[in-house]
Design an enzyme around this catalytic site. Sequence first.
Site, mmCIF file in Angstrom:
data_model
loop_
_atom_site.group_PDB
_atom_site.id
_atom_site.type_symbol
_atom_site.label_atom_id
_atom_site.label_comp_id
_atom_site.label_asym_id
_atom_site.label_seq_id
_atom_site.Cartn_x
_atom_site.Cartn_y
_atom_site.Cartn_z
ATOM 1 N N ARG A 99 3.807 18.511 -15.822
ATOM 2 C CA ARG A 99 4.176 19.692 -16.609
ATOM 3 C C ARG A 99 5.071 20.672 -15.885
ATOM 4 O O ARG A 99 5.997 21.233 -16.478
ATOM 5 C CB ARG A 99 2.888 20.406 -17.053
ATOM 6 C CG ARG A 99 2.128 19.597 -18.051
ATOM 7 C CD ARG A 99 0.835 20.248 -18.419
ATOM 8 N NE ARG A 99 0.203 19.483 -19.493
ATOM 9 C CZ ARG A 99 -1.020 19.730 -19.965
ATOM 10 N NH1 ARG A 99 -1.737 20.695 -19.435
ATOM 11 N NH2 ARG A 99 -1.504 19.007 -20.943
ATOM 12 N N HIS A 157 -0.220 28.624 -19.439
ATOM 13 C CA HIS A 157 -1.218 27.744 -20.026
ATOM 14 C C HIS A 157 -2.524 27.653 -19.248
ATOM 15 O O HIS A 157 -3.600 27.786 -19.811
ATOM 16 C CB HIS A 157 -0.606 26.352 -20.170
ATOM 17 C CG HIS A 157 -1.495 25.357 -20.829
ATOM 18 N ND1 HIS A 157 -2.093 25.606 -22.047
ATOM 19 C CD2 HIS A 157 -1.911 24.124 -20.452
ATOM 20 C CE1 HIS A 157 -2.823 24.554 -22.390
ATOM 21 N NE2 HIS A 157 -2.751 23.653 -21.432
ATOM 22 N N GLU A 198 0.889 17.683 -25.369
ATOM 23 C CA GLU A 198 1.647 16.741 -24.573
ATOM 24 C C GLU A 198 1.570 15.340 -25.187
ATOM 25 O O GLU A 198 2.428 14.485 -24.929
ATOM 26 C CB GLU A 198 1.052 16.734 -23.166
ATOM 27 C CG GLU A 198 1.862 15.979 -22.161
ATOM 28 C CD GLU A 198 1.366 16.246 -20.748
ATOM 29 O OE1 GLU A 198 0.993 17.384 -20.444
ATOM 30 O OE2 GLU A 198 1.360 15.303 -19.966
ATOM 31 N N HIS A 222 3.102 25.407 -19.432
ATOM 32 C CA HIS A 222 3.207 24.155 -20.189
ATOM 33 C C HIS A 222 4.578 24.119 -20.851
ATOM 34 O O HIS A 222 5.007 25.107 -21.433
ATOM 35 C CB HIS A 222 2.089 24.108 -21.237
ATOM 36 C CG HIS A 222 1.921 22.784 -21.903
ATOM 37 N ND1 HIS A 222 2.875 22.257 -22.745
ATOM 38 C CD2 HIS A 222 0.916 21.888 -21.865
ATOM 39 C CE1 HIS A 222 2.451 21.083 -23.176
ATOM 40 N NE2 HIS A 222 1.269 20.831 -22.659
ATOM 41 N N LEU A 243 0.474 25.984 -28.230
ATOM 42 C CA LEU A 243 0.856 24.723 -27.630
ATOM 43 C C LEU A 243 1.080 23.590 -28.621
ATOM 44 O O LEU A 243 0.297 23.405 -29.549
ATOM 45 C CB LEU A 243 -0.290 24.306 -26.719
ATOM 46 C CG LEU A 243 0.119 23.541 -25.493
ATOM 47 C CD1 LEU A 243 0.901 24.464 -24.582
ATOM 48 C CD2 LEU A 243 -1.111 23.039 -24.804
ATOM 49 N N GLN A 296 -0.110 27.265 -14.241
ATOM 50 C CA GLN A 296 0.695 26.262 -14.942
ATOM 51 C C GLN A 296 1.357 26.791 -16.218
ATOM 52 O O GLN A 296 0.685 27.378 -17.071
ATOM 53 C CB GLN A 296 -0.181 25.073 -15.321
ATOM 54 C CG GLN A 296 0.584 23.978 -16.059
ATOM 55 C CD GLN A 296 -0.266 22.729 -16.244
ATOM 56 O OE1 GLN A 296 -1.103 22.665 -17.136
ATOM 57 N NE2 GLN A 296 -0.076 21.763 -15.380
ATOM 58 N N PHE A 347 -0.232 9.820 -20.972
ATOM 59 C CA PHE A 347 -0.091 11.256 -20.799
ATOM 60 C C PHE A 347 0.683 11.515 -19.522
ATOM 61 O O PHE A 347 0.675 10.676 -18.615
ATOM 62 C CB PHE A 347 -1.476 11.910 -20.713
ATOM 63 C CG PHE A 347 -1.674 13.001 -21.730
ATOM 64 C CD1 PHE A 347 -1.879 12.689 -23.054
ATOM 65 C CD2 PHE A 347 -1.638 14.333 -21.348
ATOM 66 C CE1 PHE A 347 -2.048 13.691 -23.990
ATOM 67 C CE2 PHE A 347 -1.810 15.339 -22.280
ATOM 68 C CZ PHE A 347 -2.022 15.024 -23.602
ATOM 69 N N ARG A 375 -2.003 21.017 -12.510
ATOM 70 C CA ARG A 375 -2.975 20.145 -13.157
ATOM 71 C C ARG A 375 -2.277 19.132 -14.059
ATOM 72 O O ARG A 375 -1.333 19.478 -14.765
ATOM 73 C CB ARG A 375 -3.950 20.964 -13.991
ATOM 74 C CG ARG A 375 -4.901 20.116 -14.806
ATOM 75 C CD ARG A 375 -5.940 20.930 -15.529
ATOM 76 N NE ARG A 375 -5.421 21.754 -16.616
ATOM 77 C CZ ARG A 375 -5.012 21.285 -17.795
ATOM 78 N NH1 ARG A 375 -5.022 19.991 -18.049
ATOM 79 N NH2 ARG A 375 -4.574 22.124 -18.724
#
Lengths: 258, 611
Positions: B290, B373, B259, B246, B256, B244, B119, B415
């Site tokens: 991100r 996000h 990821e 995304h 979304l 954030q 990730f 994050r």
Amino acid sequence: MSEELTDPTKGYLSTRILTVQLKRYDPEKDREPHWQEFKVEARPIDRVLDVLMKVKWDQDDTIGLRKSCGQGICGSDAMRINGQNNLACKMLVQNLKSDKITVEPILGLPVIKDLIVDMKPFFDHYKSIMPFLVNTDPAPTTERLQTPAQRERFDEGTKCILCACCTTACPPFWGNREYVGPAAIVNAHRFIFDSRDQAASERLEILNDAEGVWRCRTVFNCTSACPRGIKVTQLISEVKRALITGVLDMPQEAEVLA
Amino acid sequence: MSTPTYHRFETIIVGSGGAGLMAALHSSKEVGTAVVSKLYPMRSHTGAAAGGIAAALSNIEEDSWENHAYDTIKGGDYVVDQTPVEILCREAVECIYDLEHMGLPFDRTPDGRISQRRFGGHTRPVPGNPSKREPVMRSCHAADRTGHMILQTLYQQCIKQGVTFFDEYHMLDLIMVEGECRGIVAIEIATGRLHVFHAKSVLLATGGFGRMFKVSSNAFALTGDGPAIAYRHGIPVEDMEFYQFHPTGIYRLGVLLTEGCRGDGGIMFNGKGERFMETYAPNMKELASRDVCSRSIYQEVRAGRGVSGKDFVYLDIRPSTINKYKSSPIHRDGLEVDDHFIESRLSESLELSRTYLGIDPLKEPMPIQPTAHYAMGGTPTDFDTRVFRNAAGEVVPGLYAAGETACVSVHGANRLGTNSLVDLVVFGRRAGKAMAQYAKSHDFKEIPKDAAVPTKKMIEGALAKPRTEPWVRIRDELQTVMMDDCGVYRTAEGLANARQSVASLKKRYELTGIQDKGTIFNTGLLEYLELGCLIDLAAATVASAESRKESRGAHSREDFPDRDDVKHFNHTFATKDGDFDVKIDTRAVDVIYIEKDGQQVPKYPLEVRKY
């Protein structure tokens, strides 16, 4: 990238006028449910949820409906759209066959207001089948082992979002609300066929009851109603088979880890 | 409106997402606990989290919680409190095993262990060459429905344990007496009746507030009720400028695409068919964090390299593409990606694309753009989730916060993917334990007889006011100005415009009322009140963004493009000051020092953040 690709802006460019037939009921005002018609401008890419919210926000704020994620994972907005159960956020305007849609609450649960039904009886059925892992052995310090095949065995039922589309599309449930219904059986299946669980026989006992799995008449409405594509009827049949044969169809010993 | 119904529980948990349910499980083992939530259980947005939950289990690749901590601190661009991060990364491991024992259906490795995948931003030192880092498989996953499975499993355990739920009860106020929290006031949505919940400890676990932005991955319900209501009682919000975006939201809809798509080899292309992340993050490419990916997309679009010159780019997860670039981890084992592999790992994303774009990602790339996000900021807490009343770190007795609602701060300025689910379970668990402990060592204290009167007046006011304009218009304008002027890129000018707009929207909001005057399921009233929460939090967000004259993590100031560790290596605390103003304070970052060659040096030294 030279190939022909879908243009995502297209769905936003045109609009059409939809006629929404909405079943209304407000216990503070109405003695009986009644239909109300709204005209609303919608884009091909809009979800039916967007259409309803547009009516609510622009025309009549008193319309009652539930919503949350808007992407088909929370299960809040189950309703009967053109006679079929679905999540309003999973149907797009461009997939509607005509410019007229009828929207009404799901059947078989008491209506509180407009499209909002009382979910308590549905959740009570869910809770009745012990929807939690039972394993009384001392837990290891790391994970309990499970092969990919064992994990795959109960995957289908884990997709359930408890939206009630299946149960409220089920004719036997309409006829008898004591019947636990497809959603509860799907969730029982999820644990019965989990190699880590030890309460399969208790759950099967519950489903062997008069209001259990034998109420299913294999109508297949549940399967076509499921917005998650779960093979509901098949899962119910597997539970029936386990009850008849007394054998759980689980991955073979050879595949099972020590 | 009749007399409110009175309840008494030792602990009250507001919100039934991952943090709330985890807290409920732990608190209810020891003391009387009730969960109060405006949504039915299982409807919370934890359920939408797809990709996974990070923990250094080393099931596939050698890893350590220290690696995880390093990545989390770097990912947050260093304004991260390091003690809570170490707690997060250490306890993540035991929490994953806890969840597995509760029945969570993690995917498995061939030898039966919990499967893990890569990730963005999660790395380890390259074996044999520790000065370099490489992606590591740290994200534990259950198909791409990990959040849904967590929510499901926690709710199932709550049923098993007989936790008390007040479903569809919407919190409208905290009962604050002499600086302590002693309960909440909530409306029972089905009847319109008010309820007073008297408690010794209260947890705010109401989720985020992404609905203040126009394009958002967030549920309609994510309106920041917890932080906003606390804010009105003078409790600060921390690090609100760090929001954030995304990178891979579905074009215009904002929903979304996980990821995990990139973790499994998905590649982003601009309109010219170029893999643009090679320019912005030569090492990690699509697996950069991100904020970096989102800014890269914006830059491409600004330079006219969006697809057909428009405001989107492509995310390509076709097996032919992944195999061509050898971008999947399985290529290392000499394997190739096929349709079945993608279907089994990314079924939810495939389904979302097919449903909402009419595009089959096995045949065509998916049009994407950044989407609002996740709030790194929120109600400030210590690592036992106790809420701070000020930047000096004094706590509010009886009040706790966890999950996206809270700012611990473990995410700092940005994050990492899969760290939100860890945050929920680790700090949800800590909250449950700390609240029970507090409840056991304290007596119930009196609450005023008229505790619900302010709420009653607020509702009666909203119902009595004429509808000078549709409140929806105010919401739409708020979302537009926040997206345009307080979004991925910010300037002094844009922020000043946002500040003035939010203030004037608040005035208009206070003037107008609603159409629905009913008591049963008056969702119009509740949405109107939720908008009030969003407006207050938007004001705090803009003020925080104005005060931070640097670029760090998700906060990008075009007029201050560099990170400034001299002036801004700190947290921002925004406190309500009168009706419209916001007071800004700062708090030092918690830094861990270790001894090296007889000297105290930072354990996680500041680095330039490059991927």
